[in-house]
Design a protein around this motif. Structure first.
Motif, PDB file in Angstrom:
ATOM      1  N   LYS A 482       0.834  -1.208   0.000  1.00  0.00           N
ATOM      2  CA  LYS A 482       0.000   0.000   0.000  1.00  0.00           C
ATOM      3  C   LYS A 482       0.867   1.256   0.000  1.00  0.00           C
ATOM      4  CE  LYS A 482      -3.617   0.092   2.868  1.00  0.00           C
ATOM      5  NZ  LYS A 482      -4.892   0.203   2.129  1.00  0.00           N
ATOM      6  N   ALA A 483       1.952   1.227   0.808  1.00  0.00           N
ATOM      7  CA  ALA A 483       2.835   2.395   0.898  1.00  0.00           C
ATOM      8  C   ALA A 483       3.588   2.601  -0.410  1.00  0.00           C
ATOM      9  CB  ALA A 483       3.804   2.230   2.054  1.00  0.00           C
ATOM     10  N   PHE A 484       4.119   1.504  -0.985  1.00  0.00           N
ATOM     11  CA  PHE A 484       4.845   1.634  -2.250  1.00  0.00           C
ATOM     12  C   PHE A 484       3.910   2.103  -3.373  1.00  0.00           C
ATOM     13  CE2 PHE A 484       8.370  -1.247  -0.668  1.00  0.00           C
ATOM     14  CZ  PHE A 484       9.368  -0.311  -0.855  1.00  0.00           C
ATOM     15  N   ASP A 485       2.636   1.692  -3.305  1.00  0.00           N
ATOM     16  CA  ASP A 485       1.668   2.112  -4.318  1.00  0.00           C
ATOM     17  C   ASP A 485       1.482   3.634  -4.297  1.00  0.00           C
ATOM     18  OD1 ASP A 485      -0.529   1.625  -6.266  1.00  0.00           O
ATOM     19  OD2 ASP A 485      -1.775   2.394  -4.621  1.00  0.00           O
ATOM     20  N   VAL A 486       1.339   4.222  -3.092  1.00  0.00           N
ATOM     21  CA  VAL A 486       1.187   5.681  -2.992  1.00  0.00           C
ATOM     22  C   VAL A 486       2.469   6.376  -3.444  1.00  0.00           C
ATOM     23  CG1 VAL A 486       0.715   7.611  -1.440  1.00  0.00           C
ATOM     24  CG2 VAL A 486      -0.464   5.435  -1.097  1.00  0.00           C
TER      25      VAL A 486
END
Length: 554
Positions: A482-486
């Motif tokens: 989720k963090a890498f996606d943002v």
């Protein structure tokens, strides 16, 4: 603590009463007023006699003496300077003038005047104090050797011990004098002041009570009592004590007025600091330090540094404050030089014989090791004093960081959550360390909530990077993805796609191992499809094939 004299330092002429008796006149009221320490009355009487032409030979000297003891040093200075210009001036007047210069802070003029006076014990005591003011160790030791085992000289020695932070040595002298002179009640105030400086506030109160029973309206004693209340309780309790003092004072009350104004600023947490403290800098020694503290609390580190940079520290508090200011400036500017200076100041205090076993001394050593990033040593010192700081947010902030740096994330999380200060809780250092603790304690969802509460900024971007990388390290792949996606949407850096790809595959692997809910696969596929990379189609096809075979809705 220069002793007040019982009579002016002038020899040769007999006291006024004897002369008047020889003339057969009535005994004057002056002696009676002086015995009662009614110096205002003495000045009024002498000025009246001067006005009606009933001039006495020593009137100017007595006016100077009375003004000096009232604390009106400027008036005393005028009288003594006028006396020294007279052709028949008694040379002993010079030492009186020197004492007046001393109390006005005019130390160079005080030394010049003192050296014109004949040798005496008072002259030696004054030169002793001046040597301390000038930090002249050679002259200090020379005057020290001339001190005798008499009360005045020993009191002078005790005051130098006090000013050099040798409080126990000063207490020993005061107690020894009190054993033989119980009537010297004021020495209890000096002893109480030493205990205050040693942080024994309750003991200071007990000793002070002895004096206040006899002299309940003493300005110095009531002010010290207020300071003890500030340390033992809070600013409101301290202010209440000072209110008793100001309410009972007469309209002409001047003595200690500046000190009380200064202390009220401290008791009120800095309220009115910019109006009251600047004029008192170099008048009251603590005024500069408290103004520096005020600037630090307002996050005006540069102003704090400008005010303290030229101060040559002599007391532990001054070394500590210079260390704190340099540490704050070093962190703000990224200056290794300032951080090195701060570390040296902290080490100097923490390793000194007088401070090594005190609470501030141990805090200094913990700060020194903190700046050196030697966190095992930081914890040794902080653990030794933590019982005194359970509810102290600043202490807990440093303590939790040290715990986390040593890998004690569970304990660190507990301490971080004790902190109540909104200012600290909004600090990026706090947020990043707490997020790391949550991740290491297998609570990545709480770290993600910290990010969601933040406004979009450079700091929120940095927190995303921390969550993405730390979650990946400890196999918390879902929140890492989720963090890498943002991050990928905010910055097209290919490293973010690689991190997201690895995290998504990691989540799939955890589902296969039965350590992640199968329903998570739907969100992983959604995260992957948001990327326009050619590798996505291949990864998605494999995941969907497995989902179909295992009847997992995607």
């Amino acid at each position: 603590m220069m002793l007040s004299r019982a009579k002016p330092a002038v020899r040769g002429a007999p006291p006024p009463m004897d002369r008047r008796r020889k003339k057969g006149k009535k005994v004057p009221q002056l002696e009676e007023l002086l015995a009662l320490r009614d110096f205002t009355g003495a000045i009024a009487l002498l000025e009246f006699k001067r006005h009606v032409g009933e001039q006495e030979e020593d009137a100017d000297l007595w006016i100077g003496y009375s003004a000096f003891h009232l604390g009106d040093y400027k008036r005393a200075l005028e009288e003594y300077e006028a006396l020294t210009k007279q052709p028949a001036c008694n040379p002993d007047v010079w030492v009186n003038l020197a004492c007046t210069y001393f109390f006005l802070g005019m130390y160079t003029q005080a030394e010049q005047a003192a050296l014109k006076a004949p040798k005496s014990r008072l002259q030696n005591r004054l030169l002793f104090h001046l040597a301390h003011k000038f930090s002249d160790e050679k002259k200090l030791m020379s005057s020290h050797q001339n001190l005798q085992d008499v009360t005045e000289d020993q009191l002078s020695l005790a005051s130098i011990h006090y000013m050099r932070s040798h409080y126990q040595e000063a207490i020993d002298i005061y107690k020894r004098i009190l054993l033989d002179n119980r009537e010297y009640l004021a020495l209890n105030v000096y002893v109480a002041l030493c205990y205050y400086k040693l942080d024994y506030y309750d003991v200071s109160q007990e000793v002070l009570a002895v004096y206040l029973q006899q002299v309940p309206d003493s300005t110095i004693a009531l002010n010290l009592k207020a300071c003890n209340h500030f340390r033992l309780y809070n600013g409101k309790a301290a202010e209440a004590e000072l209110k008793n003092l100001t309410d009972s004072a007469s309209p002409s009350f001047e003595f200690g007025k500046e000190l009380i104004k200064h202390n009220l600023v401290v008791f009120r947490g800095g309220e009115g600091a910019l109006q009251i403290l600047p004029p008192l800098v170099d008048v009251i020694p603590e005024a500069r330090l408290n103004l520096v503290i005020y600037y630090l609390r307002q996050d005006d580190v540069q102003e704090a540094y400008n005010l303290i940079k030229d101060l040559e520290p002599t007391a532990p508090q001054e070394y500590i404050l210079k260390g704190v200011v340099n540490a704050a400036l070093g962190q703000e500017m990224g200056s290794r030089d300032h951080l090195k200076i701060a570390q040296q100041f902290f080490q100097l205090v923490g390793e000194s014989a007088s401070e090594c076993d005190t609470i501030p001394g141990r805090q200094c050593m913990s700060s020194c090791f903190f700046l050196l990033r030697q966190f095992a040593n930081v914890l040794i010192y902080l653990n030794s004093v933590k019982s005194y700081f359970y509810n102290d947010d600043t202490f807990n902030f440093n303590y939790a960081q040290a715990k986390a740096a040593m890998g004690n994330f569970s304990e660190a999380e507990e301490v971080f959550l004790l902190i109540q200060s909104e200012k600290i809780k909004n600090d990026f250092v706090y947020l990043s360390w707490l997020a790391r603790c949550y991740i290491m304690n297998k609570k990545p969802q709480l770290a993600w909530k910290l990010y969601l509460k933040m406004e979009t900024s450079g700091e929120s971007f940095n927190l995303l990077q921390l969550i993405a990388n730390d979650c990946y390290k400890v196999r918390q792949f879902y929140y890492s993805a989720k963090a890498f996606d943002v991050l990928e949407r905010l910055d097209s850096n290919p490293e973010y796609w690689e991190g997201k790809r690895g995290a998504c595959v990691g989540v799939f692997q955890m589902i296969l191992a039965g350590r992640e809910a199968k329903e998570t696969l739907r969100e992983v596929l959604h995260l992957l499809k948001s990327t326009g990379n050619s590798q996505v189609e291949y990864i998605v096809r494999i995941m969907k094939k497995w989902a179909k075979e295992n009847r997992v809705p995607v």
